[in-house]
Design a protein around this motif. Structure first.
Motif, short mmCIF file in Angstrom:
data_model
loop_
_atom_site.label_atom_id
_atom_site.label_comp_id
_atom_site.label_asym_id
_atom_site.label_seq_id
_atom_site.Cartn_x
_atom_site.Cartn_y
_atom_site.Cartn_z
N CYS A 11 39.15 44.94 40.20
CA CYS A 11 39.98 44.71 39.03
C CYS A 11 39.56 43.48 38.29
O CYS A 11 39.20 42.50 38.87
CB CYS A 11 41.39 44.40 39.49
SG CYS A 11 42.48 45.73 39.36
N HIS A 77 45.00 42.80 44.14
CA HIS A 77 43.80 43.43 44.70
C HIS A 77 43.02 42.42 45.51
O HIS A 77 42.71 41.34 45.03
CB HIS A 77 42.91 43.98 43.58
CG HIS A 77 43.52 45.11 42.82
ND1 HIS A 77 43.44 46.42 43.23
CD2 HIS A 77 44.24 45.13 41.69
CE1 HIS A 77 44.07 47.18 42.37
NE2 HIS A 77 44.57 46.45 41.42
N HIS A 133 47.64 52.97 42.06
CA HIS A 133 48.69 52.44 41.18
C HIS A 133 49.85 53.42 41.00
O HIS A 133 50.32 53.66 39.88
CB HIS A 133 48.10 52.07 39.81
CG HIS A 133 46.98 51.07 39.87
ND1 HIS A 133 45.68 51.42 40.08
CD2 HIS A 133 47.00 49.72 39.77
CE1 HIS A 133 44.92 50.33 40.09
NE2 HIS A 133 45.70 49.29 39.91
N HIS A 188 42.04 47.55 32.90
CA HIS A 188 41.55 48.17 34.12
C HIS A 188 42.30 49.49 34.34
O HIS A 188 43.33 49.73 33.73
CB HIS A 188 41.60 47.22 35.33
CG HIS A 188 42.88 47.16 36.10
ND1 HIS A 188 44.03 46.59 35.63
CD2 HIS A 188 43.16 47.60 37.35
CE1 HIS A 188 44.97 46.68 36.55
NE2 HIS A 188 44.48 47.29 37.61
N ALA A 190 44.58 51.19 35.62
CA ALA A 190 45.81 51.15 36.40
C ALA A 190 46.78 52.26 36.02
O ALA A 190 47.75 52.51 36.74
CB ALA A 190 46.50 49.80 36.21
N GLU A 263 51.61 44.48 38.56
CA GLU A 263 51.06 44.13 39.86
C GLU A 263 51.67 42.83 40.34
O GLU A 263 51.69 42.54 41.53
CB GLU A 263 49.54 44.06 39.75
CG GLU A 263 49.00 45.41 39.34
CD GLU A 263 47.50 45.55 39.44
OE1 GLU A 263 46.80 44.56 39.64
OE2 GLU A 263 47.04 46.69 39.30
#
Ligand SMILES: [Zn+2]
Length: 294
Positions: A11, A77, A133, A188, A190, A263
């Protein structure tokens, strides 16, 4: 397999990585100050990162303590664990985590633990690319809420939370039902589960271009890909450097907006009362603007 997953899960840009390292460094310092040997404050639940901490907090309410292993504002991550983290993982009543190589250091710390360790991805049907995710699909997250409710011995509270998440899912379905566009250009990758759930098409900049300093030619290729989608917006994320997204958006002549993969939430946003549901509602509003939804 793990190597492939790690690649998929990689990521963010170098800048985001550096800020993660700084955040972890700070966490180590503050953990040292609190004293890793102090057992009186061991949490009932240790959660790997924000969405799982949210589930545990909602289910337990005032009846238990929850510790989020990922420092506020850091990206989970490949998180490294401090000695205090490892001690908490060993001592907690329950550990909630995502398996499948999302956080290898945590999976290592779980080996030899006696208490319950709950892989909340167990039994969830994952996308073929191993994308972890899942929490960005409110319907799948509702299943996870029920599961955490059962595992923490409070099934009724898990079911209550699941109902709130299903209401959120219904709002997404309604809000994204009639839109001019369906292309979702993200930093990214996700948002695959969210895209699948609501009929959108994700194009992620990281994963197509290398993580560090893409060349002018690579950026030009990205700009062509983004233009071809007809998208009006490149989405950036709070925990990932917006540099590449900004460059691509500027050169494609379109705008940027924030779409939060949740996240981790910063300390300021948590203090202001933000949580999974409120951030998802902001995400829905951003999506409706970008996609021209009626
Ligand atoms: Zn991610």
């Amino acid at each position: 397999m793990i190597a492939v997953l790690k690649d998929v899960l990689r990521c963010g840009s170098r800048v985001a990585r550096i800020s993660l390292i700084c955040a972890v460094g700070l966490a180590l310092v503050s953990a040292g100050c609190r004293g890793a040997g102090d057992t009186s404050s061991r949490p009932d639940v240790v959660a790997a990162f924000y969405p799982l901490a949210f589930l545990a907090e909602q289910v337990l309410g005032e009846e238990g303590t929850v510790r989020n292993l990922t420092p506020a504002g850091a990206e989970p991550h490949d998180l490294e664990l401090s000695p205090r983290d490892v001690a908490d993982v060993r001592a907690a009543g329950t550990v909630l985590y995502l398996g499948g190589g999302f956080m290898p250091a945590l999976e290592r710390a779980l080996e030899g633990r006696r208490g319950a360790s709950v892989d909340v991805l167990a039994g969830v049907r994952l996308r073929r690319d191993g994308d972890p995710h899942v929490w960005l699909d409110p319907r799948a997250f509702a299943d996870m809420a029920r599961r955490v409710g059962r595992d923490l011995g409070r099934p009724a509270r898990g079911a209550d939370l699941a109902r709130r998440l299903l209401a959120l899912d219904a709002d997404f379905a309604r809000g994204l039902a009639a839109c001019d566009r369906h292309e979702l250009v993200t930093s990214h990758a996700a948002f695959g589960y969210l895209a699948d759930r609501y009929g959108l098409e994700q194009l992620a900049l990281v994963g197509i271009a290398p993580e560090t300093e893409p060349s002018a030619r690579e950026v030009a290729a990205l700009v062509r890909r983004v233009r071809a989608t007809g998208a009006t917006t490149v989405f950036t994320e709070p925990l990932v450097s917006p540099r590449l997204a900004d460059t691509v958006a500027r050169e494609a002549g379109i705008r940027t907006a924030t779409l939060d993969p949740i996240e981790g939430l910063s300390q300021e946003r948590l203090a202001a009362g933000a949580d999974y549901v409120s951030v998802m509602r902001q995400n829905l509003a951003s999506l409706r603007t970008a996609l021209g939804c009626r």
